[in-house]
Scaffold this active site. Structure first.
Site, PDB file in Angstrom:
ATOM      1  CD  GLU A 158      94.253  11.176  49.631  1.00  0.00           C
ATOM      2  OE1 GLU A 158      94.608  10.492  50.610  1.00  0.00           O
ATOM      3  OE2 GLU A 158      94.642  10.939  48.473  1.00  0.00           O
ATOM      4  CG  ASN A 199      94.001  16.792  45.031  1.00  0.00           C
ATOM      5  OD1 ASN A 199      93.425  16.914  43.955  1.00  0.00           O
ATOM      6  ND2 ASN A 199      94.931  15.863  45.226  1.00  0.00           N
ATOM      7  CG  HIS A 235      93.732   7.937  41.817  1.00  0.00           C
ATOM      8  ND1 HIS A 235      94.828   7.798  40.994  1.00  0.00           N
ATOM      9  CD2 HIS A 235      94.073   8.844  42.778  1.00  0.00           C
ATOM     10  CE1 HIS A 235      95.804   8.588  41.447  1.00  0.00           C
ATOM     11  NE2 HIS A 235      95.367   9.248  42.512  1.00  0.00           N
ATOM     12  CD  GLU A 264      96.488  12.773  43.263  1.00  0.00           C
ATOM     13  OE1 GLU A 264      96.551  11.552  43.529  1.00  0.00           O
ATOM     14  OE2 GLU A 264      96.597  13.666  44.131  1.00  0.00           O
ATOM     15  CG  ASP A 266      95.642   6.215  38.203  1.00  0.00           C
ATOM     16  OD1 ASP A 266      94.539   6.208  38.794  1.00  0.00           O
ATOM     17  OD2 ASP A 266      96.727   6.171  38.815  1.00  0.00           O
TER      18      ASP A 266
END
Length: 344
Positions: A158, A199, A235, A264, A266
């Site tokens: 990030e 990432n 996400h 990651e 979801d």
């Protein structure tokens, strides 16, 4: 990719018995997501976290359905170097040991991040030379500890804002943008064989933030900095729409010679969940999976934990949840069958 509802319900009933019922003979068990992904030369993984490992049914499914694990928190700086120069790898080691017992590979997460830092690091001002030395020692000590035990590292997590500018972190403020190249070089020195990733979230679509990673990756590659992949966290949230340019985005990073991974995943929604939202969620999970399969250098997909029981979403996004392919009772949802369909 919307499924015929009756077909989905029929499949759900048929597979539920195999997934959650009594163990049948081996040849009656359907292939796992990992089995299906391996046929495409991909992995299919899940994050997990240490407090969950006392939940036997959860651990059983974690160990059987997936071939890759990411520690959610146990390898982050606050856990691994709680006091300056005092390292504690017990949480990460527990997850690595579990993965080894289940013949799963491990993604290391994460070496450099602005969040979840120990107080000794954030509670004072650093001179550039001091912080460089601290950062190098942290990275190299952790990477050496897990050398041969993880196949990839999220080295810097990030690093950019939504508009593509550098995020104002302790590392950027003190060391400038060169901290990213340094972090990659130091990690490579400590383990020359591990794959090194940058990432981030909200870089699934082509746009200012993913453009910033594309430019940076191109520069780093041109300078010979050891960067091997870009992790797209994925996400997602139903209210913001599906990232329609995902496949194009994966392809442009591939053309730089980089791996990509969905790291990651979801897909959250406003609660309560209903049939329509779950059907849309299932469609998106299927589409994400197909996008990765369509791009040769997209090496795998990792859910950010696989069950709503342990999802981070409700604690961080009020009124949202139901983000994962298994519900809180570890029952597969329509999303699970959409992933299976895509992998077939």
């Amino acid at each position: 990719m919307r499924k015929n509802r009756l077909a989905v319900v029929g499949a759900l009933a048929a597979v539920l018995v195999a997934v959650t019922g009594p163990a049948g003979v081996a040849h009656d068990e359907p292939p796992t997501l990992a089995d299906l992904a391996q046929r495409h030369g991909r992995y299919f993984g899940s994050a997990t976290d240490n407090p969950e490992l006392t939940d036997a049914p959860y651990v059983s499914l974690l160990g059987s359905e997936f071939d890759q694990i990411t520690p959610g928190n146990g390898m982050k700086w606050y856990a691994t170097e709680p006091q300056q120069g005092v390292f504690d790898f017990s949480q990460g080691d527990e997850i690595v040991d579990l993965a080894r017992a289940n013949h799963q590979k491990v993604r290391g997460h994460t070496l450099v991040w602005h969040s979840q830092l120990p107080d000794w690091l954030t509670g004072r001002e650093w001179k550039a030379g001091e912080l460089r030395a601290v950062l190098k020692k942290h990275i190299q000590t952790e990477v050496r500890h897990y050398r041969g035990k993880v196949f990839a590292w999220d080295v810097v997590n990030e690093a950019f804002n939504e508009d593509g500018t550098y995020r104002d972190t302790i590392f950027y403020r003190t060391l400038g943008p060169g901290y990213i190249a340094d972090a990659l070089r130091w990690a490579h020195q400590a383990d020359p064989r591990v794959k090194l990733y940058l990432n981030d979230y909200n870089i699934e679509s082509v746009g200012p933030k993913s453009d910033a990673y594309y430019r940076l990756a191109k520069e780093l590659r041109a300078q010979g900095v050891p960067l091997h992949g870009i992790g797209l966290q994925a996400h997602l949230a139903l209210q913001y729409g599906y990232p329609a340019t995902l496949e194009d985005n994966l392809r442009r990073f591939s053309r730089l010679g980089l791996e990509t991974a969905l790291t990651e995943v979801d897909i959250r929604m406003y609660l309560p969940a209903d049939e329509e939202k779950l059907a849309t969620q299932a469609e998106w999970y299927g589409d994400l999976t197909e996008a990765c399969l369509a791009v040769r250098r997209c090496v795998g997909i990792t859910l950010w934990d696989y069950t709503d029981k342990y999802s981070w979403i409700p604690a961080f996004f009020e009124g949202e949840g139901a983000a994962l392919p298994w519900d809180e009772e570890l029952r597969p949802k329509p999303a699970y069958y959409a992933i299976r369909d895509a992998l077939k």
